[in-house]
Design a protein around this motif. Structure first.
Motif, mmCIF file in Angstrom:
data_model
loop_
_atom_site.group_PDB
_atom_site.id
_atom_site.type_symbol
_atom_site.label_atom_id
_atom_site.label_comp_id
_atom_site.label_asym_id
_atom_site.label_seq_id
_atom_site.Cartn_x
_atom_site.Cartn_y
_atom_site.Cartn_z
ATOM 1 N N ARG A 36 -46.974 -59.056 -52.687
ATOM 2 C CA ARG A 36 -46.682 -59.239 -51.258
ATOM 3 C C ARG A 36 -45.197 -59.441 -51.014
ATOM 4 O O ARG A 36 -44.627 -58.892 -50.057
ATOM 5 C CB ARG A 36 -47.498 -60.416 -50.736
ATOM 6 N N LEU A 37 -44.537 -60.230 -51.859
ATOM 7 C CA LEU A 37 -43.093 -60.434 -51.696
ATOM 8 C C LEU A 37 -42.311 -59.155 -51.974
ATOM 9 O O LEU A 37 -41.267 -58.921 -51.349
ATOM 10 C CB LEU A 37 -42.617 -61.546 -52.631
ATOM 11 N N ARG A 38 -42.799 -58.338 -52.871
ATOM 12 C CA ARG A 38 -42.124 -57.060 -53.119
ATOM 13 C C ARG A 38 -42.145 -56.182 -51.873
ATOM 14 O O ARG A 38 -41.143 -55.535 -51.530
ATOM 15 C CB ARG A 38 -42.801 -56.338 -54.283
ATOM 16 N N LEU A 39 -43.268 -56.150 -51.204
ATOM 17 C CA LEU A 39 -43.367 -55.332 -49.993
ATOM 18 C C LEU A 39 -42.558 -55.925 -48.841
ATOM 19 O O LEU A 39 -42.018 -55.181 -48.012
ATOM 20 C CB LEU A 39 -44.835 -55.198 -49.586
ATOM 21 N N GLN A 40 -42.459 -57.236 -48.779
ATOM 22 C CA GLN A 40 -41.740 -57.873 -47.686
ATOM 23 C C GLN A 40 -40.225 -57.813 -47.871
ATOM 24 O O GLN A 40 -39.492 -57.579 -46.912
ATOM 25 C CB GLN A 40 -42.192 -59.326 -47.542
ATOM 26 N N THR A 41 -39.757 -58.023 -49.094
ATOM 27 C CA THR A 41 -38.315 -58.097 -49.351
ATOM 28 C C THR A 41 -37.720 -56.789 -49.856
ATOM 29 O O THR A 41 -36.492 -56.681 -49.950
ATOM 30 C CB THR A 41 -38.026 -59.196 -50.376
ATOM 31 N N ARG A 42 -38.551 -55.833 -50.208
ATOM 32 C CA ARG A 42 -38.095 -54.546 -50.747
ATOM 33 C C ARG A 42 -37.299 -54.739 -52.037
ATOM 34 O O ARG A 42 -36.367 -53.987 -52.333
ATOM 35 C CB ARG A 42 -37.223 -53.804 -49.719
ATOM 36 N N GLN A 43 -37.633 -55.752 -52.814
ATOM 37 C CA GLN A 43 -36.987 -56.017 -54.091
ATOM 38 C C GLN A 43 -37.991 -55.821 -55.214
ATOM 39 O O GLN A 43 -39.182 -56.078 -55.046
ATOM 40 C CB GLN A 43 -36.429 -57.447 -54.128
ATOM 41 N N SER A 44 -37.488 -55.390 -56.350
ATOM 42 C CA SER A 44 -38.387 -55.132 -57.477
ATOM 43 C C SER A 44 -38.915 -56.427 -58.072
ATOM 44 O O SER A 44 -40.102 -56.529 -58.414
ATOM 45 C CB SER A 44 -37.654 -54.325 -58.552
ATOM 46 N N VAL A 45 -38.037 -57.442 -58.188
ATOM 47 C CA VAL A 45 -38.451 -58.730 -58.746
ATOM 48 C C VAL A 45 -37.943 -59.836 -57.826
ATOM 49 O O VAL A 45 -36.919 -60.461 -58.093
ATOM 50 C CB VAL A 45 -37.934 -58.933 -60.187
ATOM 51 N N PRO A 46 -38.625 -60.106 -56.719
ATOM 52 C CA PRO A 46 -38.177 -61.169 -55.814
ATOM 53 C C PRO A 46 -38.451 -62.550 -56.402
ATOM 54 O O PRO A 46 -39.274 -62.710 -57.309
ATOM 55 C CB PRO A 46 -39.009 -60.925 -54.551
ATOM 56 N N PHE A 47 -37.758 -63.545 -55.863
ATOM 57 C CA PHE A 47 -37.952 -64.922 -56.330
ATOM 58 C C PHE A 47 -39.314 -65.419 -55.851
ATOM 59 O O PHE A 47 -39.639 -65.375 -54.663
ATOM 60 C CB PHE A 47 -36.842 -65.829 -55.800
ATOM 61 N N THR A 48 -40.107 -65.899 -56.791
ATOM 62 C CA THR A 48 -41.478 -66.344 -56.518
ATOM 63 C C THR A 48 -41.644 -67.754 -57.058
ATOM 64 O O THR A 48 -41.236 -68.043 -58.187
ATOM 65 C CB THR A 48 -42.496 -65.407 -57.180
ATOM 66 N N LEU A 49 -42.255 -68.602 -56.243
ATOM 67 C CA LEU A 49 -42.433 -69.997 -56.639
ATOM 68 C C LEU A 49 -43.760 -70.508 -56.097
ATOM 69 O O LEU A 49 -44.116 -70.249 -54.942
ATOM 70 C CB LEU A 49 -41.279 -70.860 -56.112
ATOM 71 N N GLY A 50 -44.489 -71.229 -56.937
ATOM 72 C CA GLY A 50 -45.773 -71.777 -56.522
ATOM 73 C C GLY A 50 -46.178 -72.933 -57.413
ATOM 74 O O GLY A 50 -45.533 -73.228 -58.430
ATOM 75 N N ALA A 51 -47.245 -73.601 -57.035
ATOM 76 C CA ALA A 51 -47.749 -74.770 -57.753
ATOM 77 C C ALA A 51 -49.024 -74.416 -58.496
ATOM 78 O O ALA A 51 -49.799 -73.551 -58.069
ATOM 79 C CB ALA A 51 -48.008 -75.919 -56.789
ATOM 80 N N LEU A 52 -49.250 -75.110 -59.616
ATOM 81 C CA LEU A 52 -50.449 -74.940 -60.430
ATOM 82 C C LEU A 52 -51.361 -76.143 -60.237
ATOM 83 O O LEU A 52 -50.902 -77.289 -60.268
ATOM 84 C CB LEU A 52 -50.089 -74.802 -61.910
ATOM 85 N N LEU A 53 -52.637 -75.870 -60.043
ATOM 86 C CA LEU A 53 -53.637 -76.923 -59.889
ATOM 87 C C LEU A 53 -54.638 -76.835 -61.028
ATOM 88 O O LEU A 53 -55.020 -75.737 -61.451
ATOM 89 C CB LEU A 53 -54.359 -76.796 -58.547
ATOM 90 N N GLY A 54 -55.061 -77.981 -61.506
ATOM 91 C CA GLY A 54 -56.030 -78.010 -62.592
ATOM 92 C C GLY A 54 -56.316 -79.442 -62.990
ATOM 93 O O GLY A 54 -56.173 -80.373 -62.200
ATOM 94 N N ASN A 55 -56.708 -79.611 -64.219
ATOM 95 C CA ASN A 55 -56.955 -80.952 -64.732
ATOM 96 C C ASN A 55 -56.453 -81.036 -66.154
ATOM 97 O O ASN A 55 -56.414 -80.040 -66.881
ATOM 98 C CB ASN A 55 -58.455 -81.307 -64.658
ATOM 99 N N GLN A 56 -56.068 -82.239 -66.552
ATOM 100 C CA GLN A 56 -55.491 -82.483 -67.870
ATOM 101 C C GLN A 56 -56.141 -83.710 -68.476
ATOM 102 O O GLN A 56 -56.266 -84.755 -67.838
ATOM 103 C CB GLN A 56 -53.975 -82.674 -67.777
ATOM 104 N N ASN A 57 -56.542 -83.555 -69.724
ATOM 105 C CA ASN A 57 -57.134 -84.648 -70.478
ATOM 106 C C ASN A 57 -56.451 -84.704 -71.834
ATOM 107 O O ASN A 57 -56.827 -83.993 -72.763
ATOM 108 C CB ASN A 57 -58.644 -84.447 -70.622
ATOM 109 N N GLY A 58 -55.424 -85.532 -71.944
ATOM 110 C CA GLY A 58 -54.655 -85.589 -73.176
ATOM 111 C C GLY A 58 -53.856 -84.321 -73.379
ATOM 112 O O GLY A 58 -53.036 -83.935 -72.543
ATOM 113 N N ARG A 59 -54.130 -83.645 -74.497
ATOM 114 C CA ARG A 59 -53.437 -82.394 -74.793
ATOM 115 C C ARG A 59 -54.225 -81.180 -74.326
ATOM 116 O O ARG A 59 -53.817 -80.043 -74.576
ATOM 117 C CB ARG A 59 -53.194 -82.279 -76.307
#
Length: 345
Positions: A36-59
């Motif tokens: 979607r960012l490629r189509l909006q910005t007309r760039q091959s590799v636009p800057f992309t940033l997001g958050a990861l959700l999940g769960n963690q139990n030790g390692r």
């Protein structure tokens, strides 16, 4: 920053003990975000940033979902290298609000890291990493590399790499670096169905469409293997490939077992089998039509019998009295006494 970008990631000899599981949904979300960012910005590799959700139990860490992040003061880098004179700042108010919204819907999911698009982490990613420490002590970094290497194409691996942050002490100074962490794809039953539906383009053609797609895939696989065998035989004939007598004998036996299409008996058997298949299809269609007709007849009989019973009830069409007629025993009508006759005529 005067930090050398090549030293941000420790060498591959340093192994991470993190047990990381990645679900298909984050992969689809990140790929869709980049497209979607490629189509909006007309760039091959636009800057992309997001958050990861999940769960963690030790390692043990499990990445289940993602959501996009917004930059503060509308400072958006021009490319995925995140280079420039402005320091990239994450909109923490948006991050907190969105995290709380996901927490209400998915109480078991927590903020465990962030994702971006780059070839390899740099010093600018370290600066971004420091902004996420307030939400989790060791935020995981998931990097999508759109330009896959030849090794990834040969091994058919995903263009994703996960990194675990750690602290390195060099020259009596501590600094944050990344260690590449291996991950595995974890798929649930619902995700497997959704991914299969997405891979087929969201088509809802039913069982017939699924059957035809399966047949097409099988025929394509057979065609590719036949081409491979033909190419091998041509190379043997041209003396460009080593002759393997076991393979050639297997090919000869396979060809000998195939029926010849020019044979008269084969053509007759084929036509007879074709006629049987068509006849079976016609019989199936006629049986279905007969069942439908039987259902219609049953409904018609029920309706007509109900109407007849209603007509036979007292006061129905057959039990209506004429003017001046009374109801006698047995439901037969008679007239009252008259001056000249005993019974009315």
């Amino acid at each position: 920053m005067d930090m050398n970008d090549a030293q941000v990631v420790l060498p591959s000899t340093t192994k991470s003990s993190l047990n990381l599981l990645l679900h298909p949904l984050p992969i689809l979300n990140i790929s869709e975000h980049l497209t979607r960012l490629r189509l909006q910005t007309r760039q091959s590799v636009p800057f992309t940033l997001g958050a990861l959700l999940g769960n963690q139990n030790g390692r043990d860490v499990e990445i289940v979902n993602t959501f996009e992040l917004v930059l503060d003061d509308a400072i958006i880098p021009q490319d995925s290298t995140a280079s420039g004179s402005h320091e990239i700042k994450v909109d923490h108010a948006f991050l907190t609000t969105r995290r709380e919204q996901y927490k209400q819907v998915f109480p078991s999911l927590d903020f465990i890291g962030w994702y971006t698009v780059a070839t390899t982490p740099t010093a600018h990613h370290i600066a971004l990493h420091d902004q996420f420490i307030a939400y989790t002590t060791t935020p995981i970094l998931l990097v999508l590399s759109p330009s896959s290497t030849q090794e990834q194409k040969d091994t058919q691996t995903l263009p994703f790499k996960a990194y675990e942050p750690t602290v390195e002490i060099r020259d009596r100074k501590s600094r944050t670096v990344f260690i590449e962490a291996p991950f595995k794809i974890e798929t649930g039953e619902a995700e497997r169905i959704a991914v299969d539906w997405t891979a087929k383009g969201g088509a809802s053609g039913g069982s017939l469409s699924s059957h035809l797609q399966t047949q097409r895939a099988a025929i394509k696989m057979l065609h590719d293997r036949i081409l491979t065998l033909v190419d091998y035989v041509m190379q043997v004939l041209n003396s460009s490939a080593q002759k393997d007598h076991d393979v050639l004998r297997s090919l000869s036996a396979l060809v000998a077992s195939l029926p010849a299409s020019e044979n008269k008996h084969f053509r007759e058997e084929f036509e007879a089998e074709k006629a049987d298949v068509i006849l079976t299809s016609y019989l199936s269609t006629m049986t279905k039509a007969q069942n439908i007709l039987n259902d219609v007849m049953d409904k018609y009989l029920v309706m007509t019998e109900t109407g007849r019973e209603r007509d036979n009830l007292p006061g129905g069409p057959r039990g209506k009295r004429r003017p001046g007629e009374s109801r006698g025993a047995g439901g037969f009508g008679y007239r009252g006494y008259d001056d000249g006759d005993r019974w009315g005529r």
